[in-house]
Design a protein around this motif. Structure first.
Motif, PDB file in Angstrom:
ATOM      1  N   TYR A   1      35.256  44.203  51.812  1.00  0.00           N
ATOM      2  CA  TYR A   1      35.811  44.256  50.456  1.00  0.00           C
ATOM      3  C   TYR A   1      36.072  42.853  49.913  1.00  0.00           C
ATOM      4  O   TYR A   1      35.657  42.508  48.801  1.00  0.00           O
TER       5      TYR A   1
ATOM      6  N   HIS B   1      30.065  51.143  47.887  1.00  0.00           N
ATOM      7  CA  HIS B   1      31.514  51.101  48.086  1.00  0.00           C
ATOM      8  C   HIS B   1      32.057  52.415  48.634  1.00  0.00           C
ATOM      9  O   HIS B   1      31.644  53.498  48.232  1.00  0.00           O
TER      10      HIS B   1
ATOM     11  N   HIS C   1      36.355  50.670  52.815  1.00  0.00           N
ATOM     12  CA  HIS C   1      36.346  49.230  52.578  1.00  0.00           C
ATOM     13  C   HIS C   1      37.701  48.769  52.042  1.00  0.00           C
ATOM     14  O   HIS C   1      38.241  47.745  52.477  1.00  0.00           O
TER      15      HIS C   1
END
Length: 323
Positions: free
Chosen positions: A81, A118, A122
């Motif tokens: 991230y 995503h 994350h």
């Protein structure tokens, strides 16, 4: 590979220009051919090199992430991230902070990251990574907090345990108790996140187990275990009816778990992973000899796939209980 090849071409820019202007080139048969003239004009022109450098400024930071993930010998879920934000900043610097140049690249990166890559894992990994959480740069925005809560809802079934973990997160957030000792710069930087929780989260076993399960996830499963990413990509195809889409989900689940089982057992099928796609029509429709007679023509009906999937889920859940 094409981008790394382009990088090598740019690094030899002057040598290539010299080659195409040399007597040896002018005397060669390639100099009189259409292809040769086209390449010579390309190398001698300015637009090619300008475009190549622009492509490299955008691509090489992203390729750097791929190399980092592939070469790492520990789970990196707690770093992805933050790293994506750092890569975007690196791209911005490569374009000298000129918004009109870097924003189109950012938009492409954001579109792929937000819509395809995503995962709440994350964001949760970012929050639970002590090396990032206790740093001055940590920024817990809505996406981070919602990702953490989403993982909590998915991984913890008991509501009392969820409530307990949320209370324990308060002590982690304020660095109290054993977390205070582990929050020192040296300890949080020199110890992998999952190992850090194993050492400093013993007072809160529920939160400790939750954090270790998340931070132990790998980011390179497709590469490490030779899994076909194209199978998962086909699940994103629009226009398929819900029943067929669900069947493909079960099929993908079963195939991936069989592949993992064979990998850990040291078995090899003798066929490269990318050579055969279990979702290909020729396998589905042209292999009746391996299909029980009472099944549909698509070789695996929904009930059969569901049964296999649920059996695999039960085995997987039993194994993860020991983590």
């Amino acid at each position: 590979m094409p981008f790394m090849t382009l990088e090598n071409i740019v690094s030899k820019k002057q040598n290539l220009k010299d080659m195409f202007s040399s007597p040896e080139w002018n005397m060669s048969t390639w100099a009189s051919r259409v292809e040769g003239k086209r390449v010579a004009d390309l190398v001698e022109g300015r637009s090619f090199w300008t475009g190549a450098e622009m492509v490299l400024n955008a691509a090489m930071p992203l390729i750097g992430i791929l190399n980092w993930i592939f070469e790492a010998d520990e789970p990196l879920i707690g770093y992805i991230y933050e790293t994506m934000d750092q890569v975007k900043e690196t791209i911005k610097e490569e374009f000298n902070k000129k918004k009109s140049d870097y924003m189109p690249i950012w938009e492409v990166v954001d579109e792929i990251w937000n819509n395809v890559l995503h995962s709440p894992l994350h964001a949760a990994g970012y929050y639970l990574n002590p090396s990032l959480f206790y740093s001055s740069d940590f920024y817990p925005d809505f996406e981070v907090s919602s990702g953490l809560l989403s993982c909590l809802g998915q991984l913890v079934q008991s509501q009392p345990i969820k409530d307990l973990i949320i209370r324990q997160l308060e002590e982690y957030a304020h660095g109290k108790g054993s977390y205070q000792e582990g929050s020192s710069r040296t300890r949080r930087r020199n110890v992998p996140p999952a190992m850090w929780w194993s050492s400093y989260g013993e007072n809160h076993p529920e939160l400790q187990r939750f954090a270790v399960r998340i931070l132990s996830q790998n980011c390179d499963g497709a590469l490490r275990y030779v899994l076909k990413r194209t199978m998962a990509e086909k699940l994103l195809t629009n226009g398929r009816n819900p029943v067929e889409q669900q069947r493909l989900k079960y099929l993908t689940f079963v195939h991936y778990n069989l592949q993992l089982q064979q990998f850990h057992a040291g078995m090899k099928s003798g066929v490269e992973a990318e050579e055969i796609d279990p979702m290909d029509d020729w396998i589905i429709h042209e292999a009746p000899d391996v299909v029980p007679q009472n099944l549909e023509s698509s070789w695996m009906n929904l009930d059969c796939a569901r049964a296999l999937s649920e059996e695999g889920c039960s085995r997987f859940a039993a194994k993860t209980e020991t983590i």
